[in-house]
Design an enzyme around this catalytic site. Structure first.
Site, PDB file in Angstrom:
ATOM      1  N   LYS A  42      33.708  43.841  38.630  1.00  0.00           N
ATOM      2  CA  LYS A  42      33.392  43.951  40.053  1.00  0.00           C
ATOM      3  C   LYS A  42      31.935  43.552  40.307  1.00  0.00           C
ATOM      4  CE  LYS A  42      37.438  45.393  41.453  1.00  0.00           C
ATOM      5  NZ  LYS A  42      37.771  46.753  41.872  1.00  0.00           N
ATOM      6  N   ARG A  89      41.906  49.859  34.175  1.00  0.00           N
ATOM      7  CA  ARG A  89      42.435  48.526  34.505  1.00  0.00           C
ATOM      8  C   ARG A  89      41.332  47.496  34.243  1.00  0.00           C
ATOM      9  NH1 ARG A  89      42.800  45.073  39.014  1.00  0.00           N
ATOM     10  NH2 ARG A  89      44.832  44.011  39.199  1.00  0.00           N
TER      11      ARG A  89
END
Length: 340
Positions: free
Chosen positions: A279, A317
């Site tokens: 991210k 994840r």
């Protein structure tokens, strides 16, 4: 309202009377008492309200056949032409299958297949296109002998139905069943696990100046409401996973606050999934070329993953299975003396 954030510990020198955190590898002997007015300090685990203590300590039911007594890795397979992280590298059937097989071989416990990019600013994909991208991959993986359970990453009931028919075993919904009523009905009817993720706005708008009164408590309350909504549809609580939604309608500071407070989410009484892989905030804080290149955020992703594991997060994840699996094994060996 009162909130209790367990202070997760992993040290072998365990306090007498310490309690297991979510039946897993962490323990706690105290918790921070939080309110909307601020922290009220620490409270002994033995003094927690009985219902809070029960939710914080109860072992979590296996998800998609996987026990949750050890951290699990969910491998990301984006079969999209516009993913923020891999730019469509696995959009073709052959490349998708090869990458999925490689992740399973490297130790992915679950494979998460997505056919619609949910990066900031992304536009919707038609249901037909999303099905065409995902269902054939899932069917080929199942018929090819992949034994890791497969999750379908979608907000749409028609896409989820096609994926489940093709052999998927779980639904991962970034909209937490708010995109439309049909997906919740489908999940309940098929009796499959579902991950409910927090997001503010849509992918197209979610990063437009996101604001919270208290991001940790706001996300916690919202996920609690979504669990209740899912149960009202007939979805059993032991089929539900929650995800605080790192990067979905959050600033970098919001993301860090959520990661620091991850152990709070065990109070919801369900497994927790952390999806922080590659991210933008990792590049922002990590610096260097990673600020603009998602593929260089692997080391930062590992750091965040280990921070989550140290707070008892059950499912992680990630894109980089080899690196993350190795890091987790070393962390477990150092922390618990386990053999590889």
């Amino acid at each position: 309202m009162d909130y209790f954030r367990p202070i997760a510990m992993t040290d072998a020198a365990r306090t007498p009377g310490a309690l297991p955190l979510a039946g897993g590898w962490c323990w706690f002997d105290r918790a921070e008492h939080l309110t909307r007015a601020g922290s009220r300090g620490l409270v002994a685990a033995a003094d927690l309200p009985a219902d809070v203590r029960a939710r914080l300590t109860a072992p979590r039911t296996p998800i998609a056949g996987l026990s949750l007594g050890t951290p699990r890795l969910m491998g990301i397979l984006n079969v999209t032409p516009d993913s923020f992280s891999d730019g469509g590298r696995f959009a073709g059937l052959d490349t998708a299958l090869a990458h999925a097989a490689a992740m399973a071989e490297a130790g992915a416990d679950i494979l998460d297949i997505g056919g619609e990019s949910t990066r900031p600013g992304a536009a919707d994909v038609t249901e037909a296109e999303e099905i065409a991208r995902t269902a054939p991959v899932i069917a080929a993986l199942v018929s090819g002998g992949i034994t890791a359970p497969i999750s379908i990453d979608t907000r749409k009931a028609t896409v989820a139905r096609a994926a489940l028919d093709a052999g998927a075993a779980m639904v991962n919904d970034v909209a937490a069943l708010t995109y439309g009523p049909a997906l919740g009905v489908l999940v309940a009817g098929r009796d499959v696990p579902v991950c409910l993720m927090h997001a503010r706005g849509t992918p197209a708008t979610m990063q437009d100046d996101p604001r919270y009164d208290d991001v940790l408590l706001d996300v916690y309350d919202w996920l609690g409401q979504r669990i209740a909504a899912a149960e009202a549809l007939g979805i059993a609580r032991d089929r539900i996973v929650v995800d605080p939604g790192i990067g979905f309608g959050k600033t970098a500071a919001h993301n860090l606050a959520l990661i620091r407070g991850l152990s709070l989410f065990h109070g919801l009484g369900v497994p927790v999934l952390l999806g922080a892989s590659r991210k933008r905030f990792i590049g922002s804080y990590g610096g260097g070329a990673a600020a603009t290149r998602a593929d260089l955020r692997g080391p930062g992703t590992v750091a965040v993953t280990l921070a989550g594991a140290a707070q008892g997060v059950q499912i992680h994840r990630v894109h980089d299975i080899v690196e993350t699996k190795q890091a987790l094994r070393l962390w477990q060996a150092v922390t618990f003396g386990e053999k590889t």
